[in-house]
Design a protein around this motif. Sequence first.
Motif, mmCIF file in Angstrom:
data_model
loop_
_atom_site.group_PDB
_atom_site.id
_atom_site.type_symbol
_atom_site.label_atom_id
_atom_site.label_comp_id
_atom_site.label_asym_id
_atom_site.label_seq_id
_atom_site.Cartn_x
_atom_site.Cartn_y
_atom_site.Cartn_z
ATOM 1 N N PHE A 293 0.807 -1.219 0.000
ATOM 2 C CA PHE A 293 0.000 0.000 0.000
ATOM 3 C C PHE A 293 0.839 1.268 0.000
ATOM 4 C CE2 PHE A 293 -2.929 -3.214 1.479
ATOM 5 C CZ PHE A 293 -4.126 -2.868 0.862
ATOM 6 N N LEU A 294 2.154 1.133 -0.055
ATOM 7 C CA LEU A 294 3.023 2.299 -0.082
ATOM 8 C C LEU A 294 3.373 2.631 -1.520
ATOM 9 C CD1 LEU A 294 4.600 4.297 1.726
ATOM 10 C CD2 LEU A 294 6.563 2.759 1.555
ATOM 11 N N ALA A 295 3.161 3.876 -1.910
ATOM 12 C CA ALA A 295 3.461 4.307 -3.281
ATOM 13 C C ALA A 295 4.827 4.993 -3.310
ATOM 14 C CB ALA A 295 2.369 5.254 -3.771
ATOM 15 N N PRO A 296 5.452 5.061 -4.499
ATOM 16 C CA PRO A 296 5.001 4.455 -5.755
ATOM 17 C C PRO A 296 5.363 2.974 -5.841
ATOM 18 C CG PRO A 296 7.042 5.630 -6.124
ATOM 19 C CD PRO A 296 6.682 5.879 -4.693
ATOM 20 N N HIS A 297 4.654 2.274 -6.725
ATOM 21 C CA HIS A 297 4.947 0.868 -6.979
ATOM 22 C C HIS A 297 6.007 0.777 -8.076
ATOM 23 C CE1 HIS A 297 1.427 -1.561 -5.073
ATOM 24 N NE2 HIS A 297 1.866 -0.610 -4.273
ATOM 25 N N TRP A 298 7.244 1.054 -7.686
ATOM 26 C CA TRP A 298 8.344 0.978 -8.652
ATOM 27 C C TRP A 298 8.438 -0.417 -9.252
ATOM 28 C CZ3 TRP A 298 10.080 5.488 -9.946
ATOM 29 C CH2 TRP A 298 10.252 6.514 -9.010
ATOM 30 N N VAL A 299 8.919 -0.455 -10.494
ATOM 31 C CA VAL A 299 9.273 -1.752 -11.060
ATOM 32 C C VAL A 299 10.793 -1.855 -10.998
ATOM 33 C CG1 VAL A 299 7.217 -2.452 -12.305
ATOM 34 C CG2 VAL A 299 8.625 -0.701 -13.288
ATOM 35 N N VAL A 300 11.531 -1.676 -12.105
ATOM 36 C CA VAL A 300 12.986 -1.798 -12.010
ATOM 37 C C VAL A 300 13.720 -0.484 -12.286
ATOM 38 C CG1 VAL A 300 13.014 -4.242 -12.601
ATOM 39 C CG2 VAL A 300 13.172 -2.541 -14.428
ATOM 40 N N GLY A 301 12.991 0.577 -12.540
ATOM 41 C CA GLY A 301 13.629 1.796 -13.029
ATOM 42 C C GLY A 301 14.160 2.763 -11.993
ATOM 43 N N ALA A 302 13.966 2.487 -10.695
ATOM 44 C CA ALA A 302 14.363 3.464 -9.674
ATOM 45 C C ALA A 302 15.811 3.250 -9.231
ATOM 46 C CB ALA A 302 13.427 3.382 -8.481
ATOM 47 N N ILE A 303 16.715 3.227 -10.197
ATOM 48 C CA ILE A 303 18.143 3.070 -9.930
ATOM 49 C C ILE A 303 18.916 3.755 -11.054
ATOM 50 C CG2 ILE A 303 18.179 0.809 -11.086
ATOM 51 C CD1 ILE A 303 20.422 -0.021 -9.138
ATOM 52 N N SER A 304 19.981 4.466 -10.702
ATOM 53 C CA SER A 304 20.777 5.169 -11.706
ATOM 54 C C SER A 304 22.161 5.451 -11.141
ATOM 55 C CB SER A 304 20.102 6.480 -12.137
ATOM 56 O OG SER A 304 20.047 7.377 -11.034
ATOM 57 N N THR B 268 8.647 -3.438 -16.393
ATOM 58 C CA THR B 268 7.619 -4.242 -15.738
ATOM 59 C C THR B 268 8.226 -5.120 -14.653
ATOM 60 O OG1 THR B 268 7.850 -5.989 -17.392
ATOM 61 C CG2 THR B 268 6.193 -4.323 -17.805
ATOM 62 N N PRO B 269 7.398 -5.686 -13.789
ATOM 63 C CA PRO B 269 7.916 -6.558 -12.737
ATOM 64 C C PRO B 269 8.594 -7.803 -13.298
ATOM 65 C CG PRO B 269 5.673 -5.878 -12.257
ATOM 66 C CD PRO B 269 5.946 -5.477 -13.664
ATOM 67 N N SER B 270 9.204 -8.549 -12.401
ATOM 68 C CA SER B 270 9.888 -9.781 -12.778
ATOM 69 C C SER B 270 8.948 -10.700 -13.550
ATOM 70 C CB SER B 270 10.388 -10.500 -11.524
ATOM 71 O OG SER B 270 11.114 -11.648 -11.850
ATOM 72 N N GLY B 271 9.403 -11.209 -14.694
ATOM 73 C CA GLY B 271 8.584 -12.070 -15.509
ATOM 74 C C GLY B 271 7.772 -11.332 -16.557
ATOM 75 N N GLY B 272 7.754 -9.982 -16.489
ATOM 76 C CA GLY B 272 7.142 -9.200 -17.555
ATOM 77 C C GLY B 272 5.672 -8.924 -17.425
ATOM 78 N N LYS B 273 5.041 -9.309 -16.322
ATOM 79 C CA LYS B 273 3.600 -9.071 -16.169
ATOM 80 C C LYS B 273 3.301 -8.514 -14.788
ATOM 81 C CE LYS B 273 2.128 -12.777 -19.327
ATOM 82 N NZ LYS B 273 1.321 -14.005 -19.463
ATOM 83 N N PHE B 274 2.268 -7.652 -14.728
ATOM 84 C CA PHE B 274 1.792 -7.165 -13.454
ATOM 85 C C PHE B 274 0.858 -8.195 -12.849
ATOM 86 C CE2 PHE B 274 3.192 -3.302 -15.450
ATOM 87 C CZ PHE B 274 3.677 -2.537 -14.387
ATOM 88 N N ALA B 275 0.866 -8.277 -11.529
ATOM 89 C CA ALA B 275 0.013 -9.262 -10.829
ATOM 90 C C ALA B 275 -1.461 -8.892 -11.001
ATOM 91 C CB ALA B 275 0.372 -9.297 -9.351
#
Length: 364
Positions: free
Chosen positions: A41-52, A357-364
């Motif tokens: 329930f904590l936003a944002p729901h990052w996928v893999v992009g929050a790293i640089s 997208t999340p691991s495996g390429g699909k959202f739950a």
Amino acid sequence: KKFKFSLEDLKTKFKKHEVITTLQCAGNRREDLHREGMREFLAPHWVVGAISTAKWGGVKIRDVLKECGLDVDALALGELEIPGLEHIQFEAYDQDETGVHYGGSVPASKVMDGLGDAIFAYEMNDEPLPRDHGYPVRVILPGHAGCRQAKWVHKVILSDRESDKPWHQKSYRHFAPDITFEKDMAAWPPERLDQAPIAQMMPVQSIICNPPQNTIIGGKNTNSITLKGVAWSGGGKEIQRVDVSIDGGDTWTAAELYKPIKQRWNCHWAWTQFYKTIELPHEIKEKLKRGEHVRLDLVSKALNSDFNVQPERMEPYWNGRGVAINHWYHVNTVLDPKQETGSVQRDETDVEFGGNTPSGGKFA
């Protein structure tokens, strides 16, 4: 006692210091933990992009504290102890809808350490700090989670306690798997807050970036596939090996590592790139010859200098705040026997955000 320094003061009174470091949000890949019966329930729901990764220029925070009269060398060497000096709190100009300023803190020893590279940054990649990255000044604390590295910083507090800001005390705690938002965290504080440590350092991480998630790549007369990605570990730990697989982790082989800069022991702040060309198994080549599409499950796992390795699954460490996520990241790729080798195109599957997208390429 209070001291004030302008941006011009930082640029003219102190020696400039530069550091190349990776920043990763403590909640990067949070969407990977959001499943039926295991809600985040904590936003944002990052996928893999929050790293640089970037090169930051500024002044060492310890140099500014030294100018204020603090014996940072004696403190760093353990020759001096000042009662009540345990944490360094940072407060930013930005604030939430209730007027509370963003902030957080780190142990004072991180800032005092002459090799800690903690800086007030006013440059990013040899350019003035962009506004969205914290102009005029932000905090860079290499090896720590991004949430600790306040942008638009305007106040520094030396304290005997950690920051009381909600982003420090609430948002980035790592709870046990049986602690959920609905049952335990809706009314704050939950029981046994002592069992939910506040995120500072991040665990070892790796992500395959190429081929991108949910892509179709040319399989005509193809004998191999090349994987490329990045790996990083918090706390300055070195990436010493990255293993890669094209069959979901049934078989593995070590990738080649590439890091164009040299960093000190326990100061490996920047990510390491990896790449590997893998020969396709005989059975896959035969399927392609018969004109069959072949689905590959690409995955990587990194090993750091403490011999910590990424876990396979998220269930053993699932946590209700969605922090410190580092299980294997799976990339869904299809070999198309009709497409020429080297071609890459997006899978026609209707997936929001495409490759991010999340691991495996699909959202739950």
